[in-house]
Design an enzyme around this catalytic site. Structure first.
Site, PDB file in Angstrom:
ATOM      1  CD  GLU A 149     -55.855  -5.642 -86.865  1.00 21.09           C
ATOM      2  OE1 GLU A 149     -56.224  -6.664 -87.509  1.00 21.09           O
ATOM      3  OE2 GLU A 149     -56.504  -5.161 -85.919  1.00 21.09           O
TER       4      GLU A 149
ATOM      5  CE1 TYR B 112     -52.309   2.916 -77.486  1.00 17.58           C
ATOM      6  CE2 TYR B 112     -53.041   4.905 -76.350  1.00 17.58           C
ATOM      7  CZ  TYR B 112     -53.327   3.704 -76.962  1.00 17.58           C
ATOM      8  OH  TYR B 112     -54.627   3.284 -77.067  1.00 17.58           O
TER       9      TYR B 112
ATOM     10  NE  ARG C  10     -56.131  -0.292 -74.055  1.00 15.28           N
ATOM     11  CZ  ARG C  10     -56.003   0.773 -74.846  1.00 15.28           C
ATOM     12  NH1 ARG C  10     -55.277   0.675 -75.966  1.00 15.28           N
ATOM     13  NH2 ARG C  10     -56.577   1.922 -74.527  1.00 15.28           N
TER      14      ARG C  10
ATOM     15  CG  ASN D 269     -52.235   1.232 -84.832  1.00 16.86           C
ATOM     16  OD1 ASN D 269     -53.442   1.068 -84.630  1.00 16.86           O
ATOM     17  ND2 ASN D 269     -51.371   1.464 -83.855  1.00 16.86           N
TER      18      ASN D 269
ATOM     19  NE  ARG E 181     -54.260   7.993 -77.904  1.00 20.82           N
ATOM     20  CZ  ARG E 181     -54.649   7.006 -78.702  1.00 20.82           C
ATOM     21  NH1 ARG E 181     -53.917   6.660 -79.738  1.00 20.82           N
ATOM     22  NH2 ARG E 181     -55.781   6.384 -78.492  1.00 20.82           N
TER      23      ARG E 181
ATOM     24  N   PRO F 230     -56.493   7.449 -86.229  1.00 18.98           N
ATOM     25  CG  PRO F 230     -58.647   7.147 -85.441  1.00 18.98           C
ATOM     26  CD  PRO F 230     -57.706   6.682 -86.514  1.00 18.98           C
ATOM     27  CG  ASN F 231     -57.034  10.232 -81.176  1.00 19.19           C
ATOM     28  OD1 ASN F 231     -57.116  11.466 -81.168  1.00 19.19           O
ATOM     29  ND2 ASN F 231     -58.102   9.453 -81.180  1.00 19.19           N
TER      30      ASN F 231
ATOM     31  CG  HIS G 263     -53.879  -2.831 -82.737  1.00 20.18           C
ATOM     32  ND1 HIS G 263     -54.577  -1.710 -83.118  1.00 20.18           N
ATOM     33  CD2 HIS G 263     -54.362  -3.852 -83.469  1.00 20.18           C
ATOM     34  CE1 HIS G 263     -55.463  -2.059 -84.035  1.00 20.18           C
ATOM     35  NE2 HIS G 263     -55.355  -3.346 -84.279  1.00 20.18           N
TER      36      HIS G 263
ATOM     37  CB  ALA H 241     -60.502   4.577 -82.152  1.00 21.92           C
TER      38      ALA H 241
HETATM   39  C1  DQA Z   1     -54.378   1.162 -80.702  1.00 18.63           C
HETATM   40  C2  DQA Z   1     -55.452   0.483 -79.863  1.00 18.63           C
HETATM   41  C3  DQA Z   1     -56.814   1.102 -80.143  1.00 18.63           C
HETATM   42  O1  DQA Z   1     -57.799   0.454 -79.365  1.00 18.63           O
HETATM   43  C4  DQA Z   1     -56.793   2.574 -79.768  1.00 18.63           C
HETATM   44  O2  DQA Z   1     -58.031   3.168 -80.087  1.00 18.63           O
HETATM   45  C5  DQA Z   1     -55.673   3.312 -80.399  1.00 18.63           C
HETATM   46  C6  DQA Z   1     -54.362   2.669 -80.499  1.00 18.63           C
HETATM   47  C7  DQA Z   1     -52.961   0.628 -80.366  1.00 18.63           C
HETATM   48  O3  DQA Z   1     -52.072   0.861 -81.177  1.00 18.63           O
HETATM   49  O4  DQA Z   1     -52.767   0.024 -79.310  1.00 18.63           O
HETATM   50  O5  DQA Z   1     -55.804   4.475 -80.748  1.00 18.63           O
HETATM   51  O6  DQA Z   1     -54.613   0.868 -82.079  1.00 18.63           O
END
Ligand code: DQA
Length: 139
Positions: free
Chosen positions: A95, A22, A104, A71, A17, A9-10, A97, A74
């Site tokens: 995985e 990011y 964080r 990835n 964003r 998501p997002n 990120h 959230a």
């Molecule tokens: C994320 C880190 C997550 O905590 C966050 O909710 C994201 C992006 C990252 O790529 O740093 O949406 O996965």
């Protein structure tokens, strides 16, 4: 080698964003760079904001691909279902990120994905996806 890149998501909003966290590159633009940098890999890409769609896609890619770069955004921190899907599939999952989760909020230090993953990469920005692809080539 077929590798499925799956974003949660997002991450469809990458580029606009929270650019301080990011970056300002869209994932589509970065994917072009990945395809050029890894011509020997057959890359597929899927993004969803919907938890169940991500579970479905992990299951499909887990059977059809040789590896998954995930990835879960959230959902990493909340989704037992995605964690179970990662454990259930045959294809190894790396995985990724973009941000450094260790710096964080504490809720981002918990991952339901890591226990089923082959490895975890975070804190290198979008380059983390390239590092994940490289890890598949090194096997
Ligand atoms: C994320 C880190 C997550 O905590 C966050 O909710 C994201 C992006 C990252 O790529 O740093 O949406 O996965």
């Amino acid at each position: 080698m077929k590798i499925a890149i799956i974003n949660g998501p997002n991450l469809n909003l990458l580029g606009s964003r929270e650019p301080d966290l990011y970056g300002s590159t869209t994932f589509e633009a970065y994917l072009e760079e990945l395809r050029k940098a890894f011509p020997e890999l057959e890359l597929s890409y899927f993004q969803s904001n919907v938890e169940g769609e991500l579970v479905n896609h992990i299951q499909q890619a887990g059977a059809a691909a040789d590896g998954i770069v995930l990835n879960a955004a959230a959902y990493t921190h909340t989704s037992v279902a995605i964690g179970d899907a990662v454990k259930a599939v045959k294809a190894p999952v790396v995985e990724v990120h973009i941000s450094n989760l260790a710096t964080r909020e504490p809720f981002r230090h918990v991952s339901h994905v890591s226990a089923g993953a082959k490895g975890v990469i975070f804190g290198f920005g979008l380059s983390g996806y390239a590092l994940a692809l490289q890890s598949f080539l090194q096997d």
